[in-house]
Design a protein around this motif. Structure first.
Motif, PDB file in Angstrom:
ATOM      1  N   ILE A 145       4.623  -6.730  -3.798  1.00 40.48           N
ATOM      2  CA  ILE A 145       3.963  -4.676  -3.041  1.00 40.48           C
ATOM      3  C   ILE A 145       4.827  -5.110  -1.950  1.00 40.48           C
ATOM      4  N   PRO A 191       6.129  -1.393  -6.041  1.00 41.49           N
ATOM      5  CA  PRO A 191       5.672  -0.274  -5.055  1.00 41.49           C
ATOM      6  C   PRO A 191       5.678  -0.763  -3.769  1.00 41.49           C
ATOM      7  N   LEU A 194       1.232   2.893  -5.884  1.00 40.16           N
ATOM      8  CA  LEU A 194      -0.531   2.251  -6.345  1.00 40.16           C
ATOM      9  C   LEU A 194      -1.357   3.370  -6.463  1.00 40.16           C
ATOM     10  N   ARG A 220      -3.916  -1.209  -7.979  1.00 37.72           N
ATOM     11  CA  ARG A 220      -2.472  -0.783  -9.035  1.00 37.72           C
ATOM     12  C   ARG A 220      -2.737   0.295  -9.675  1.00 37.72           C
TER      13      ARG A 220
END
Length: 256
Positions: A102, A137, A227, A255
């Motif tokens: 992320i 993400p 996300l 997620r």
């Protein structure tokens, strides 16, 4: 994942209480703005005590002594730094990749009166970085020092405009486009304003306010791509009790 983003205003005396407030929430990732060379080691220590031992700050250049404010990102999992080319003030923006893939971009935009397009070029550099397609993400958060006003239909006014919405002659349309490159420009690349996604534009909100009279601006933001936003709120009480001139932003993400 609980994320906290907060402009802590470089305050040394308030830091112990600021840190207590942060620690009490048990966040998974913390993004701070207006950390100084004096407060940096103190914040690192207190965040490590809160279970966030992995921390990175944005390195400055030779002029950092004149611009001591920097951003700091800390997390419970290891971080690796990513480059954001073209930043005019490199201590004001930091991109990291968290273990688990992320990406978190922490930004403290210069204010509009700063010379040489520092604010605009910061927004354009971060936009160029995030406009590139990514398989992971992404999160953009921090004090973006914009917009001047948000309307119920989602229209934004930048600080290129005066209080009546008129474009200022010394700024104009190009300024407005560049200042809104993050809040408006990243939408076409899959990013959503987390607070407005949850609350819509009907609710007026400020995250920074004047001390002596009512009013202010929502300058602190969270944009996400890839996300799900479960919750997003501001901790106004921390600002109202004088810990900073900014409210902290809190978001619960997961997620999809």
């Amino acid at each position: 994942m609980l994320l906290l983003s907060w402009n802590v205003a470089g305050r040394v005396n308030a830091l112990p209480l600021q840190a207590e407030r942060v620690q009490s929430l048990r966040p998974d990732v913390v993004c701070l703005q207006e950390v100084t060379p004096t407060t940096l080691p103190l914040w690192r220590e207190r965040l490590a005590e809160a279970g966030l031992p992995h921390a990175m700050h944005a390195a400055g250049d030779e002029g950092v002594a004149r611009r001591p404010l920097m951003v700091l990102t800390a997390a419970a999992v290891p971080l690796s730094g990513l480059e954001i080319p073209g930043l005019p003030w490199p201590e004001r923006a930091l991109a990291v990749l968290m273990e688990g893939d992320i990406e978190v971009v922490n930004v403290h935009s210069p204010t509009s009166p700063k010379p040489e397009r520092a604010k605009l070029d910061t927004h354009l550099a971060v936009h160029a970085h995030l406009a590139c397609a990514a398989s992971h993400p992404r999160i953009l958060c921090g004090d973006l020092n914009t917009p001047r006003r948000e309307h119920a239909d989602g229209t934004l006014w930048s600080f290129a405009r005066d209080q009546y919405g008129r474009l200022r002659e010394d700024r104009g349309e190009e300024w407005e486009h560049d200042e809104l490159a993050l809040l408006s420009g990243l939408q076409r690349h899959g990013f959503s304003d987390a607070f407005r996604l949850i609350h819509g534009y009907g609710q007026r909100e400020i995250s920074w306010g004047w001390k002596r009279w009512p009013g202010g601006y929502r300058l602190d933001h969270l944009l996400v791509d890839g996300l799900e936003v479960v919750a997003c709120t501001y901790e106004h009480g921390w600002r109202e009790e004088g810990l900073s001139d900014h409210s902290a932003l809190l978001a619960r993400l997961r997620r999809p």
